[in-house]
Design an enzyme around this catalytic site. Structure first.
Site, PDB file in Angstrom:
ATOM      1  N   HIS A   1       0.851  -1.188   0.000  1.00  0.00           N
ATOM      2  CA  HIS A   1       0.000   0.000   0.000  1.00  0.00           C
ATOM      3  C   HIS A   1       0.892   1.245   0.000  1.00  0.00           C
ATOM      4  O   HIS A   1       2.062   1.180   0.401  1.00  0.00           O
ATOM      5  CB  HIS A   1      -0.902   0.009   1.237  1.00  0.00           C
ATOM      6  CG  HIS A   1      -2.028  -0.975   1.169  1.00  0.00           C
ATOM      7  ND1 HIS A   1      -3.007  -1.069   2.130  1.00  0.00           N
ATOM      8  CD2 HIS A   1      -2.318  -1.903   0.224  1.00  0.00           C
ATOM      9  CE1 HIS A   1      -3.865  -2.024   1.787  1.00  0.00           C
ATOM     10  NE2 HIS A   1      -3.464  -2.547   0.636  1.00  0.00           N
TER      11      HIS A   1
ATOM     12  N   GLU B   1       1.083   3.888   1.873  1.00  0.00           N
ATOM     13  CA  GLU B   1       1.666   4.242   3.178  1.00  0.00           C
ATOM     14  C   GLU B   1       2.846   3.333   3.510  1.00  0.00           C
ATOM     15  O   GLU B   1       3.882   3.788   3.980  1.00  0.00           O
ATOM     16  CB  GLU B   1       0.649   4.073   4.313  1.00  0.00           C
ATOM     17  CG  GLU B   1      -0.636   4.815   4.167  1.00  0.00           C
ATOM     18  CD  GLU B   1      -1.707   3.993   3.453  1.00  0.00           C
ATOM     19  OE1 GLU B   1      -1.410   3.395   2.404  1.00  0.00           O
ATOM     20  OE2 GLU B   1      -2.841   3.977   3.947  1.00  0.00           O
TER      21      GLU B   1
ATOM     22  N   CYS C   1      -5.909   1.772   5.903  1.00  0.00           N
ATOM     23  CA  CYS C   1      -6.604   0.550   6.290  1.00  0.00           C
ATOM     24  C   CYS C   1      -6.040   0.068   7.631  1.00  0.00           C
ATOM     25  O   CYS C   1      -5.114   0.663   8.174  1.00  0.00           O
ATOM     26  CB  CYS C   1      -6.406  -0.525   5.222  1.00  0.00           C
ATOM     27  SG  CYS C   1      -4.721  -1.170   5.141  1.00  0.00           S
TER      28      CYS C   1
HETATM   29 ZN   LIG Z   1      -3.296   0.101   3.769  1.00  0.00          ZN
END
Ligand SMILES: [Zn+2]
Length: 157
Positions: free
Chosen positions: A53, A55, A83
């Site tokens: 992801h 991040e 998330c």
């Molecule tokens: Zn994530």
């Protein structure tokens, strides 16, 4: 433009990189002492890595850049609400401040779908700021999913 908006603008540019690669367009930058030390965008498909992801990519890059697994006094900018996995990672990395654009009603883990970042068992507290360039951050995602639905329809004809 505020400082937060300037860094979010850069995160949006990174989200566009993801879009070009046909990945869900999310981008992130990690800032320390007024300097970008890590950047990333969603690359789960191209890297065959479900943990890639935006991040996580920015945090990994920052850790390498400063040669430290703790990103003390840093601010993470991400176009979409993190998330649960990323919220956990942000806490482990000791990020001081999280700034995000659009909220994620499906998997947002700063209180929208679930609250990992402010969970009572987390001993490191992260300051959270939402809604920075929210419109732009949401638009790029909406455009991406609209185009994908359209092409899915065409291919079934
Ligand atoms: Zn994530």
């Amino acid at each position: 433009m505020t400082t937060d908006e300037i860094y979010m603008q850069r995160a949006l540019e990174l989200a566009e990189q993801a879009q070009k690669a046909d990945e869900v367009p999310v981008g992130a930058v990690l800032v320390m002492d007024g300097e970008i030390v890590g950047e990333g965008y969603n690359q789960v498909i191209s890297l065959s890595d479900p943990s890639a992801h935006a991040e996580a990519q920015a945090i990994r890059a920052a850790g390498q850049a400063i040669d430290n697994y703790r990103l003390v006094n840093s601010t993470l900018y991400v176009t979409l609400e993190p998330c649960a996995m990323c919220a956990g990672l942000i806490t482990h990395a000791r990020v001081k401040r999280l700034v995000f654009g659009a909220t994620d009603p499906r998997t947002g883990a700063t209180g929208t779908a679930i609250d990992v970042i402010n969970h009572a068992s987390m001993n490191h507290k992260v300051e959270v700021q939402s809604g920075v360039l929210a419109e732009e951050c949401g638009d790029i995602l909406r455009r991406f999913f609209r185009a994908r639905r359209k092409s899915a329809k065409l291919s079934t004809k």
